[in-house]
Design a protein around this motif. Structure first.
Motif, PDB file in Angstrom:
ATOM      1  N   PHE A   1     -44.787  15.433 -49.752  1.00 12.25           N
ATOM      2  CA  PHE A   1     -44.630  16.883 -49.743  1.00 12.25           C
ATOM      3  C   PHE A   1     -46.037  17.463 -49.741  1.00 12.25           C
ATOM      4  O   PHE A   1     -46.818  17.228 -50.672  1.00 12.25           O
ATOM      5  CB  PHE A   1     -43.846  17.377 -50.963  1.00 12.25           C
ATOM      6  CG  PHE A   1     -43.463  18.830 -50.856  1.00 12.25           C
ATOM      7  CD1 PHE A   1     -42.209  19.184 -50.415  1.00 12.25           C
ATOM      8  CD2 PHE A   1     -44.387  19.832 -51.160  1.00 12.25           C
ATOM      9  CE1 PHE A   1     -41.859  20.526 -50.274  1.00 12.25           C
ATOM     10  CE2 PHE A   1     -44.046  21.167 -51.025  1.00 12.25           C
ATOM     11  CZ  PHE A   1     -42.773  21.517 -50.579  1.00 12.25           C
TER      12      PHE A   1
ATOM     13  N   CYS B   1     -36.614  17.796 -46.809  1.00  8.57           N
ATOM     14  CA  CYS B   1     -36.862  19.053 -47.511  1.00  8.57           C
ATOM     15  C   CYS B   1     -35.560  19.725 -47.936  1.00  8.57           C
ATOM     16  O   CYS B   1     -35.537  20.461 -48.933  1.00  8.57           O
ATOM     17  CB  CYS B   1     -37.730  19.978 -46.664  1.00  8.57           C
ATOM     18  SG  CYS B   1     -39.499  19.740 -47.025  1.00  8.57           S
TER      19      CYS B   1
ATOM     20  N   CYS C   1     -42.460  18.681 -45.464  1.00  7.37           N
ATOM     21  CA  CYS C   1     -42.188  17.304 -45.858  1.00  7.37           C
ATOM     22  C   CYS C   1     -42.625  16.433 -44.688  1.00  7.37           C
ATOM     23  O   CYS C   1     -42.042  16.523 -43.597  1.00  7.37           O
ATOM     24  CB  CYS C   1     -40.697  17.108 -46.142  1.00  7.37           C
ATOM     25  SG  CYS C   1     -40.121  18.006 -47.596  1.00  7.37           S
TER      26      CYS C   1
ATOM     27  N   ASN D   1     -37.582  15.029 -41.454  1.00 11.42           N
ATOM     28  CA  ASN D   1     -38.324  16.000 -42.270  1.00 11.42           C
ATOM     29  C   ASN D   1     -37.405  17.099 -42.791  1.00 11.42           C
ATOM     30  O   ASN D   1     -37.509  17.514 -43.950  1.00 11.42           O
ATOM     31  CB  ASN D   1     -39.442  16.646 -41.440  1.00 11.42           C
ATOM     32  CG  ASN D   1     -40.214  15.653 -40.618  1.00 11.42           C
ATOM     33  OD1 ASN D   1     -39.727  15.240 -39.567  1.00 11.42           O
ATOM     34  ND2 ASN D   1     -41.381  15.278 -41.074  1.00 11.42           N
TER      35      ASN D   1
END
Length: 323
Positions: free
Chosen positions: A125, A165, A200, A161
């Protein structure tokens, strides 16, 4: 006489298939990467494509076909001629979670011909380098005080991704202003350019930027720190101990690809992954090259089946609506 001719034709056809497979590849091989250049999928694909070119004796050319969380490229690869000359490098998102996110997806990853896993890809992150939050707890406090205002870039709906997230938001209760891109690379570029607050990001795209100081890592989604970015706290240290996440990238061929061609491609991919120099390059990016027991078509088939089921459950629990 007709029966004799039919039998002869069938014999010629049966003999011809292995002969063509033995001649494989007869031209360059196209390796479709389902996201834009610069992301983890692209970086890992180019590393193995270079080595496979030497093994196969023909060029393995990467073609980026991005959009719709990797499913546009995934469909192109799935619908190609099943002769081994078109491969697809997909991800956890495009080749396991996508069927639960896209109603009209043009392929079922479980029905493709698996070739093999390239690597596992740990997740970071990250925030823009000038972001005022210095720790994850400071970041979470800011996000909770400003719901929907902190921007978060991802590689498209259904991408690894995006899922990473979405899971992060589900676990922490924060809400982002989510911004989809056509791949991880463009999203990372905007974090580096300080146009987006956070993302992310998978290790091959995150580690070089974090190491260079062009963006900052607030955590790695693992129980321990990543040795290639030792300054980034683990999820446990960052105070989000349940946020354990690892993506993956793998090679697929269209359904119906002849077994001898699959065997040749499997052999070439294994040669790449097991080359010490290639393993060192992959590990240097913070990723985990496929272990011997995780290599090959059968191991990848098992992984995809289990991941499709697992992510269907996670996506429902996270409240992600199908597109």
């Amino acid at each position: 006489m007709k029966r004799i001719l039919a039998a002869a034709a069938a014999l010629l056809l049966a003999c011809g298939l292995p002969a063509r497979a033995q001649d494989f590849p007869s031209r360059s091989v196209t390796m479709i990467v389902v996201f834009a250049p610069g992301g983890a999928t692209d970086v890992l694909a180019r590393i193995v494509a270079e080595h496979m070119t030497r093994t196969l004796g023909r060029s393995v050319l990467v073609e980026n076909v991005s959009g719709a969380g990797g499913t546009i490229g995934g469909a192109r690869g799935a619908q190609a001629a099943p002769d081994g000359h078109t491969l697809t490098v997909g991800s956890l998102g495009s080749h396991s979670a996508a069927p639960s996110i896209y109603r009209n997806i043009a392929y079922d990853p479980r029905e493709l011909q698996p070739i093999g896993l390239i690597a596992g890809t740990p997740l970071f992150f990250v925030v823009r380098r000038d972001h005022p939050a210095q720790t994850m707890q400071e970041f979470l406090a800011m996000a909770r005080a400003n719901p929907g205002r902190i921007t978060n870039g991802h590689a498209g709906i259904g991408s690894t991704n995006h899922l990473a997230c979405a899971l992060f938001q589900h676990l922490t209760g924060v809400q982002f202003n989510n911004i989809p891109y056509r791949g991880e690379g463009p999203a990372v570029n905007d974090v580096v350019a300080q146009q987006v607050d956070s993302a992310c990001v998978l290790a091959p795209a995150a580690v070089p930027q974090v190491t260079a100081g062009t963006m900052r890592g607030l955590l790695t989604a693992a129980a321990a720190r990543n040795p290639n970015a030792p300054g980034v706290p683990s999820a446990v240290e960052a105070g989000v101990p349940d946020y354990i996440f690892q993506g993956w990238n793998a090679v697929f061929a269209p359904r119906g690809t002849p077994a001898p061609v699959v065997a040749r491609l499997d052999q070439a991919l294994r040669a790449a992954i097991n080359d010490p120099a290639i393993r060192q390059r992959i590990e240097g990016l913070g990723s985990i090259p496929a272990a011997p027991e995780a290599q090959g078509p059968e191991a990848l088939a098992r992984l995809v089946r289990s991941e499709v089921d697992r992510w269907a459950t996670v996506i429902r629990a996270a409240g992600i609506e199908p597109q």
